[in-house]
Design a protein around this motif. Structure first.
Motif, PDB file in Angstrom:
ATOM      1  N   ILE A 167      17.381  73.832  19.214  1.00 43.77           N
ATOM      2  CA  ILE A 167      18.207  74.912  18.676  1.00 43.77           C
ATOM      3  C   ILE A 167      19.467  74.261  18.101  1.00 43.77           C
ATOM      4  N   PRO A 168      19.871  74.611  16.886  1.00 40.49           N
ATOM      5  CA  PRO A 168      21.023  73.937  16.272  1.00 40.49           C
ATOM      6  C   PRO A 168      22.276  74.036  17.145  1.00 40.49           C
ATOM      7  N   SER A 169      23.033  72.966  17.138  1.00 41.84           N
ATOM      8  CA  SER A 169      24.267  72.939  17.942  1.00 41.84           C
ATOM      9  C   SER A 169      25.355  73.835  17.354  1.00 41.84           C
ATOM     10  N   ASP A 170      25.158  74.282  16.112  1.00 43.92           N
ATOM     11  CA  ASP A 170      26.161  75.168  15.504  1.00 43.92           C
ATOM     12  C   ASP A 170      25.637  76.589  15.357  1.00 43.92           C
ATOM     13  N   ILE A 171      24.714  76.997  16.213  1.00 42.46           N
ATOM     14  CA  ILE A 171      24.147  78.348  16.112  1.00 42.46           C
ATOM     15  C   ILE A 171      25.214  79.410  16.321  1.00 42.46           C
ATOM     16  N   ASP A 172      26.349  79.015  16.896  1.00 46.89           N
ATOM     17  CA  ASP A 172      27.425  79.983  17.111  1.00 46.89           C
ATOM     18  C   ASP A 172      28.066  80.442  15.810  1.00 46.89           C
ATOM     19  N   ARG A 173      27.638  79.866  14.680  1.00 48.85           N
ATOM     20  CA  ARG A 173      28.115  80.365  13.380  1.00 48.85           C
ATOM     21  C   ARG A 173      27.640  81.800  13.142  1.00 48.85           C
ATOM     22  N   LEU A 214      19.342  87.801  20.572  1.00 49.44           N
ATOM     23  CA  LEU A 214      18.758  86.545  20.113  1.00 49.44           C
ATOM     24  C   LEU A 214      17.466  86.310  20.899  1.00 49.44           C
ATOM     25  N   ILE A 215      16.326  86.392  20.218  1.00 54.49           N
ATOM     26  CA  ILE A 215      15.006  86.252  20.853  1.00 54.49           C
ATOM     27  C   ILE A 215      14.269  85.110  20.168  1.00 54.49           C
ATOM     28  N   LEU A 216      14.153  84.002  20.855  1.00 54.31           N
ATOM     29  CA  LEU A 216      13.490  82.802  20.303  1.00 54.31           C
ATOM     30  C   LEU A 216      12.279  82.409  21.154  1.00 54.31           C
ATOM     31  N   ALA A 217      11.763  83.297  21.962  1.00 53.92           N
ATOM     32  CA  ALA A 217      10.746  82.979  22.968  1.00 53.92           C
ATOM     33  C   ALA A 217       9.408  82.611  22.342  1.00 53.92           C
ATOM     34  N   ALA A 218       8.569  81.917  23.163  1.00 57.75           N
ATOM     35  CA  ALA A 218       7.193  81.572  22.802  1.00 57.75           C
ATOM     36  C   ALA A 218       7.126  80.804  21.487  1.00 57.75           C
ATOM     37  N   ASN A 219       7.943  79.771  21.390  1.00 64.00           N
ATOM     38  CA  ASN A 219       7.885  78.820  20.297  1.00 64.00           C
ATOM     39  C   ASN A 219       7.776  77.427  20.908  1.00 64.00           C
ATOM     40  N   SER A 220       8.081  76.426  20.110  1.00 64.54           N
ATOM     41  CA  SER A 220       8.066  75.056  20.619  1.00 64.54           C
ATOM     42  C   SER A 220       9.447  74.423  20.580  1.00 64.54           C
ATOM     43  N   PHE A 221      10.472  75.239  20.639  1.00 66.28           N
ATOM     44  CA  PHE A 221      11.821  74.691  20.726  1.00 66.28           C
ATOM     45  C   PHE A 221      11.913  73.812  21.975  1.00 66.28           C
ATOM     46  N   SER A 222      12.627  72.681  21.856  1.00 74.85           N
ATOM     47  CA  SER A 222      12.640  71.716  22.954  1.00 74.85           C
ATOM     48  C   SER A 222      14.045  71.172  23.177  1.00 74.85           C
ATOM     49  N   PHE A 223      14.122  70.126  23.990  1.00 74.70           N
ATOM     50  CA  PHE A 223      15.381  69.484  24.387  1.00 74.70           C
ATOM     51  C   PHE A 223      16.230  70.451  25.232  1.00 74.70           C
ATOM     52  N   ASP A 224      17.535  70.324  25.116  1.00 76.46           N
ATOM     53  CA  ASP A 224      18.450  71.169  25.886  1.00 76.46           C
ATOM     54  C   ASP A 224      18.681  72.498  25.165  1.00 76.46           C
ATOM     55  N   VAL A 225      19.045  73.500  25.953  1.00 78.22           N
ATOM     56  CA  VAL A 225      19.623  74.705  25.353  1.00 78.22           C
ATOM     57  C   VAL A 225      21.071  74.359  25.044  1.00 78.22           C
ATOM     58  N   PRO A 226      21.497  74.401  23.765  1.00 79.15           N
ATOM     59  CA  PRO A 226      22.834  73.890  23.410  1.00 79.15           C
ATOM     60  C   PRO A 226      23.953  74.752  23.980  1.00 79.15           C
ATOM     61  N   ALA A 227      25.067  74.092  24.236  1.00 80.19           N
ATOM     62  CA  ALA A 227      26.238  74.800  24.766  1.00 80.19           C
ATOM     63  C   ALA A 227      26.768  75.821  23.779  1.00 80.19           C
ATOM     64  N   SER A 228      26.437  75.639  22.487  1.00 81.54           N
ATOM     65  CA  SER A 228      26.956  76.563  21.477  1.00 81.54           C
ATOM     66  C   SER A 228      26.459  77.988  21.692  1.00 81.54           C
ATOM     67  N   VAL A 229      25.339  78.154  22.415  1.00 80.45           N
ATOM     68  CA  VAL A 229      24.825  79.505  22.672  1.00 80.45           C
ATOM     69  C   VAL A 229      25.852  80.329  23.436  1.00 80.45           C
ATOM     70  N   VAL A 230      26.582  79.667  24.319  1.00 76.60           N
ATOM     71  CA  VAL A 230      27.531  80.427  25.150  1.00 76.60           C
ATOM     72  C   VAL A 230      28.743  80.881  24.346  1.00 76.60           C
TER      73      VAL A 230
END
Length: 984
Positions: free
Chosen positions: A126-132, A139-155
Motif C-alpha cells: 500500500i503506498p506510503s502516501d495513501i494519506d493524500r 477504505l476496503i482493500l480486502a482479498a487482494n495480494s497486497f503485501s509487506f507492512d500496513v503503512p503508518a500513513s493509513v493512520v
C-alpha cells in the motif's frame, strides 16, 4: 473531482479505463463534426444510464447534437469534448480481475469518500502516501495480494470509519496507531500473516467500533479485561490465534455484543457464569481447553442463534433453559464430557438447523421435537449412552441431510419416513439395538442423494432391498452384524461410486454375484460369516481391494488365481470346500483334496519325487557353477511372498540383477528394470542389500514397506507384486512405471540417463502437470484418511512419485512410512528421516510427526511443479520453500516465479493458484497448513473448467477463500467420517 482533459480530436481518459462506456469516447477520430457530436452525446447518455444513481445528472438531456457542450460537467472546444468533470465521492471496483499495484491515479479524486478495491489482483505494498486521499471514510482493500507492512500513513486518514484489509498477503507489521483512529466503526485485519504480536494497550479506546476481526493474524497473549470499554462492539472475532489465559468475564457484559468468536485458540479455564450481553446471537468458543459447566445464564440469551462449544473439556449437564431459546438454530456441543439427559425442549421453541452433541456421556431418550421447525439438516449424537426409540418425528423431517446416531443404545424400529427422505446424504445408525426389516418401498427417487448408509451391529432383519442398488451416489454400505437373510441382489450397475461394502455376520445365502467384481471403485469387501455358497467369481480378482473377507461361509472350489497373495491369507478361512494352489493361503491345497491316493499311486509318486529331487539337485549344482559370479546374492534359500498374481518366478528376478539393468539408486540400495518373460513384461526391483548383513535400519525399512504396501491397494499408490528375502538379502518387486519418476521430468537437465522407451525431448505440459498433482494428492489423501490406521509417508518428494504410461501418478517408497495409532495422533520418532528440502521444520526439531509433515513435503512438490526449480537447488542459498516465501515477501509477481515451459496466457491463473497452494502447504506452523483433503479439494477445483475465470465469470477463483470455506457453515468442523477422500 477528477479532471479529464485533452486536446481534440482525441480524448484520453486516465481514470475510467475500467468502464467500457467511457473508454468508447477515446475511440472517436476524424469524422464529420455532426457525427462526432452525436456520437459523443450518445456515449454520455449511455454512461449516465449505466450509473446506479444518475439523479444528480438529470439535466443530461438531448435537445440537439451539440447540446451536451452546455452541461456544467462538460467542457468543449470547437463543439467537441475536451474535459469531463465529475464530483466522485464513491468508487466501487470490487469483484473484478484488475491487476497491478495500487492505482495512485486515484489521488486525483480529491473528494473521494468511499473506495472499494476488494476481490481483485492488486499486489505490492500500500503506498506510503495513501494519506493524500484525506477525505476517505471507507477504505476496503480486502482479498487482494497486497503485501509487506500496513503503512503508518493509513493512520493519518483521520476520518476513516471503515477499514478492511483482511485476507491479503501482509507479512510484516501493522501500525498500532490504527487503534487510535477514534472514528473507526469497522476494523477487519483477519487472515494475514502478520509477525506475532499482542493486542496493543490502546486496543480498547475505540469507543465507536462495532465490528472487530483479527482472526488468524498471529496474535498471542491474553484478551484484556478492559475489552468491556468498547461499549459499541457488536462483532468480535479473535479465532485461530495462539491466545492463552482465560476468557474475561467482561466480554459477556458488553450490552451490544451480538457475535463472539474465540475458536481454535488455547484459552482455558471455565466460561464466565454471569452473562448479561442480552444481544448475543453467536457464541463460538470451540476447539479450546475450556473446563467447567456451560453457564446457566446462556439460557437467558433470548437472541442466541448459534451456540458452538465443541471440542473442549466442558462437563456437567446441558442447561434446560437453552432448549427453550426462541432464536436458536445451531447447537454444537460435541466432544466434551457432558452428562445427564438432553433437555427435551430442544426444537420445540426454535427452528433448529444443526444439532450436534456427539462424543459425550449423555443418557436418556432423544428429544421428540428436534425437527419441529422443519429446518433440521445436521443431526449428530453418536458415541453417547442414549437409549429408547428414535422419535417418529424424525421420519417427517424432509430437510435432514446428515443423521449420525451410531454407538448408542437406541431400540425399536427406524422411523419409516427416514427411508423416504429425499435430502439424506448420510444415515449412520450402527452400534445400536434397532429392529425391524429394511424397507422394500425404498426407491432411488427418495434416497437420490444418499452417499453413506451404515446400520451395522443392530438387529435388523429381512433381505437386502434391491432398491438399495439403484443409488448411484452411494459410497459406503455397511449392514454387517444384523439378522439379514435371502440372497444378494445382482443388478448393481448403479453402484459406480461404491467403495465399501460390508454385509458380514448375517444369514445371507446363495452365490456371490459376479457383478460385484465389476464395481469400479470398490476397495473394501466383507461378506464373512454368512451362508454364501458356490464358487468365488473370478471377477473379484479384478478389484483393487485393500480389505477382503469371505471367511466363514460355504464357498467351494479354487480361489481365483489373482486373489492368491499374502495380503489375503486370512480372507478365506473356515470355508471347508475352498482350496488354493499355495500353502501360505492357510486353506486346503487343491491337489490335496482332489482324490485319495492308492498305495500303488503313492509308491509311484514317491519314486518320481526322489527322481525329481535328484534332477533338481543336479540343476542347482549346475546353476551354482555357471553363476558363481552371483552366488553371493543369497546365503540361504530365497523366500518369495506374493501379493498379486505373478507371471514370473524368483529365478526370473535373480537372473536380471545385472548392472546394465540399474535404473536408479538411493539410500537403501539400487533399483533395477528387469524383463521377466518373453512377452517383454518388465518389473522394477528394489534391492535392499549392501554386501553385508542388513543393519537394523534397513531391516526396519524393508519391514515397513512390506507391511504397508502388502496390505493397501489404491490406483495412486505403487503396486507391490512380491518380495524375496533371506537372511541377508531383501528384494522388493513392483509394477514397472514406464515414465519413471516425476523428478526425471522436472529436472531433465540433470538427468543422468534417459528413460527407456521415452523421447528425451518430451516435456510436461500444464494439463499433465496438474493431472500428476491430482493423482499424488489422491494417494496421500487415501493414506491419511481411508486406511484403518493413518499412514504417514515421511519422505514425499518428486523422486518418490512414479508415473505410468498415461502419466498417472503413484506414491512410492514407503521405507520411512509410519502408521499412527489413532487418527490425528502424533507419533514420536527416535530419529529424523526424510530428504533435505522436503522436511517440515517441526520434524527436524521435535521428531513428532503427524499428517502435516506430508502436507509440507507435498507443498514443496507443488512448488517444483509450478516453478520448475529443485527442492534443494545448490545454485540458491535457500531451499525452494524458503525461496518461494521470500519471493512473495519481496513483493514480486507470482507470474515471475512460474516455469516458462508450462505457463501461457490461458493457464497462468491456474498455475498461480497451485503455486499459492504450495505456499499454504509449506507454512511454518503445522496448524496453519491445510489437510490433504483440503489440498485435494483445491486441486479438483483448479482442474474444473467451470472454475475457469474466462468461462464462468469475472469473479476470480482463489485458493485462499476456498481453503477457509472448506470449513464453512455447510460443513461441520468436526469430521464425522462422512466426507471421505475415497469418494474421489
Amino acid at each position: 473531482m477528477p479532471r479529464l482533459t485533452s486536446s481534440p480530436p482525441h480524448i484520453h481518459f486516465f481514470l475510467f479505463f475500467y468502464i467500457p462506456s467511457v473508454v468508447f469516447l477515446c475511440s472517436l477520430s476524424h469524422v464529420a463534426k455532426s457525427q462526432i457530436q452525436d456520437q459523443e452525446q450518445q456515449v454520455l447518455l449511455k454512461l449516465r444510464q449505466s450509473w446506479q444513481d444518475p439523479s444528480s445528472l438529470d439535466h443530461w438531456v438531448t435537445s440537439n447534437p451539440s447540446s451536451h457542450c452546455t452541461w456544467p460537467e462538460i467542457t468543449c472546444q470547437e463543439s467537441s469534448i475536451t474535459e469531463l468533470n465529475l464530483n466522485l465521492t464513491k468508487l466501487d471496483l470490487s469483484y473484478n480481475i484488475i491487476p497491478g499495484e495500487f492505482p495512485t491515479v486515484l489521488y486525483n479524486c480529491s473528494k473521494l469518500v468511499y473506495l472499494d478495491l476488494s476481490q481483485n489482483y492488486f499486489e505490492g505494498p500500500i503506498p506510503s502516501d495513501i494519506d493524500r486521499m484525506a477525505n476517505l471514510q471507507v477504505l476496503i482493500l480486502a482479498a487482494n495480494s497486497f503485501s509487506f507492512d500496513v503503512p503508518a500513513s493509513v493512520v493519518r486518514l483521520r476520518r476513516l470509519r471503515i477499514l478492511h484489509l483482511y485476507m491479503s498477503e501482509y507479512n510484516g507489521t501493522y501500525p498500532e496507531e490504527i487503534f487510535g483512529l477514534s472514528d473507526l466503526e469497522e476494523l477487519r485485519l483477519e487472515y494475514n500473516k502478520f509477525v506475532p504480536s499482542q493486542l496493543p494497550q490502546n486496543f480498547t479506546v475505540l469507543k465507536k467500533l462495532r465490528f472487530f476481526s483479527m482472526a488468524r493474524t498471529n496474535l498471542y497473549g491474553g484478551i484484556p479485561e478492559t475489552v468491556s470499554d468498547m461499549e459499541a462492539l457488536e462483532h468480535l472475532d479473535l479465532g485461530k490465534n495462539p491466545l492463552t489465559g482465560e476468557i474475561p468475564a467482561s466480554i459477556f457484559a458488553l450490552r451490544n455484543l451480538s457475535e463472539l468468536y474465540v475458536y481454535e485458540t488455547n484459552v482455558s479455564g471455565s466460561i464466565p457464569q454471569a452473562v448479561s450481553a442480552a444481544n448475543l446471537c453467536v457464541i463460538d468458543l470451540s476447539y479450546n481447553n475450556l473446563t467447567g459447566n456451560i453457564p446457566e445464564d446462556f439460557g437467558k440469551l433470548r437472541n442466541l442463534c448459534s451456540l458452538i462449544l465443541e471440542f473442549n473439556q466442558l462437563s456437567g449437564r446441558i442447561p434446560e433453559g437453552i432448549g427453550r431459546l426462541p432464536a436458536l438454530s445451531d447447537v454444537r456441543l460435541s466432544k466434551n464430557n457432558l452428562s445427564g439427559t438432553i433437555p427435551p425442549d430442544f426444537g420445540n421453541f426454535s427452528p433448529l438447523r444443526r444439532f450436534e452433541v456427539a462424543y459425550n456421556n449423555l443418557t436418556g431418550a432423544f428429544p421428540e421435537q428436534l425437527c419441529h421447525g422443519g429446518t433440521l439438516s445436521w443431526l449428530a449424537a453418536m458415541d453417547n449412552n442414549l437409549n429408547g426409540e428414535l422419535p417418529k418425528s424424525l421420519g417427517n423431517c424432509s430437510t435432514l441431510s446428515h443423521v449420525m446416531l451410531h454407538n448408542n443404545g437406541f431400540t425399536g424400529n427406524v422411523p419409516g419416513g427416514l427411508w423416504m427422505s429425499r435430502n439424506l446424504t448420510a444415515l449412520i445408525l450402527s452400534g445400536n439395538g434397532l429392529t425391524g426389516e429394511l424397507p422394500e418401498e425404498l426407491t432411488a427417487s427418495s434416497w437420490r442423494n444418499m452417499a453413506v448408509f451404515e446400520a451395522g451391529n443392530n438387529l435388523l432383519s429381512g433381505t437386502v432391498p434391491t432398491e438399495l442398488t439403484e443409488l448411484p451416489k452411494l459410497t459406503r454400505l455397511l449392514l454387517g452384524q444384523n439378522e439379514l437373510s435371502g440372497i444378494l441382489p445382482t443388478d448393481i450397475v448403479s453402484w459406480k461410486s461404491l467403495t465399501t461394502l460390508n454385509l458380514s455376520h448375517n444369514n445371507i445365502s446363495g452365490p456371490i454375484p459376479s457383478e460385484i467384481g465389476l464395481l469400479p471403485e470398490l476397495t473394501q469387501l466383507d461378506l464373512s460369516d454368512n451362508q454364501l455358497s458356490g464358487l468365488i467369481p473370478p471377477e473379484i480378482g479384478q478389484l483393487n481391494l485393500n480389505c477382503l473377507n469371505l471367511s466363514s461361509n460355504r464357498l467351494r472350489g479354487p480361489i481365483p488365481a489373482k486373489l492368491e497373495n499374502a495380503a489375503y491369507d486370512t480372507s478365506f478361512l473356515n470355508n471347508p470346500g475352498l482350496c488354493a494352489s499355495n500353502s501360505f493361503m492357510r486353506i486346503n491345497l487343491c491337489n490335496a483334496q482332489s482324490h485319495r491316493l492308492s498305495k500303488t499311486n503313492l509308491t509311484l509318486i514317491v519314486i518320481l519325487a526322489i527322481a525329481a529331487a535328484m534332477c533338481v539337485l543336479l540343476v542347482v549344482l549346475f546353476t551354482i557353477r555357471a553363476s558363481r559370479k552371483n552366488r553371493d546374492w543369497f546365503d540361504s534359500t530365497p523366500k518369495l511372498t506374493s501379493f498379486q498374481s505373478l507371471n514370473f518366478t524368483e529365478s526370473n528376478i535373480l537372473s536380471g540383477l545385472k548392472e546394465h539393468n540399474v535404473i536408479g539408486s538411493g539410500g537403501s540400495g539400487k533399483v533395477y528394470r528387469i524383463i521377466v518373460n518373453p512377452s517383454g513384461d518388465a518389473v522394477a526391483v528394489k534391492r535392499i542389500w549392501n554386501n553385508q548383513k542388513l543393519n537394523e535400519k534397513l531391516e526396519k525399512q524393508f519391514a515397513a514397506e512390506v507391511e504397508i504396501l502388502g496390505n493397501i491397494k489404491h490406483r495412486h499408490i505403487v503396486k507391490l507384486l512380491c518380495c524375496i528375502s533371506c537372511e541377508n538379502s531383501k528384494l522388493l518387486v513392483y509394477e514397472y512405471m514406464k515414465n519413471s519418476s516425476l523428478d526425471h521430468w522436472l529436472h531433465k537437465k540433470k538427468r543422468s540417463s534417459p528413460i527407456p522407451g521415452v523421447a528425451n525431448n518430451m516435456i510436461l505440459d500444464w494439463p499433465k502437470t496438474l493431472q500428476i498433482a491430482l493423482g499424488a494428492a489422491k494417494g496421500l489423501c487415501y493414506m491419511h484418511n481411508d486406511c484403518s490406521s493413518p499412514i504417514i509417508h515421511r519422505d514425499v518428494k518428486s523422486s518418490n512419485i512414479l508415473l505410468d504410461s498415461e502419466f498417472n501418478a503413484k506414491i512410492a517408497d514407503f521405507g520411512l512410512a509410519r502408521m499412527l495409532a489413532k487418527p490425528g495422533e502424533a507419533a514420536s520418532m527416535t530419529a529424523v528421516a526424510g530428504s533435505f528440502g522436503y522436511l517440515a521444520p517441526e520434524y527436524a526439531h521435535t521428531t513428532r510427526v503427524n499428517e502435516k509433515i506430508d502436507v509440507y513435503s507435498f507443498g514443496v512438490v507443488l512448488l517444483e511443479l509450478t516453478t520448475g526449480r529443485e527442492a534443494n537447488d545448490r545454485d540458491e542459498d535457500m531451499c525452494l520453500a524458503d525461496w518461494a516465501w521470500r519471493h512473495i515477501q519481496d513483493g514480486n509477481p507470482i507470474s515471475d516465479a512460474l516455469d516458462e515451459d508450462i505457463k501461457d496466457d490461458s493457464n497462468v491463473d491456474e498455475i498461480s493458484n497451485v503455486f499459492k497452494l504450495g505456499i499454504f502447504c509449506t507454512a511454518t506452523l503445522p496448524s496453519t497448513r491445510p489437510t490433504m483433503k483440503e489440498v485435494l479439494q483445491v486441486l479438483l477445483k483448479c482442474s474444473d473448467p467451470l472454475y475457469n475465470v474466462e468461462k464462468k465469470s469475472q469473479h476470480k477463483f482463489d485458493v485462499v477463500p476456498l481453503l477457509e470455506n472448506s470449513k464453512n457453515e455447510e460443513m461441520p468442523r468436526s469430521n464425522f467420517h462422512v466426507l471421505e477422500c475415497n469418494t474421489y
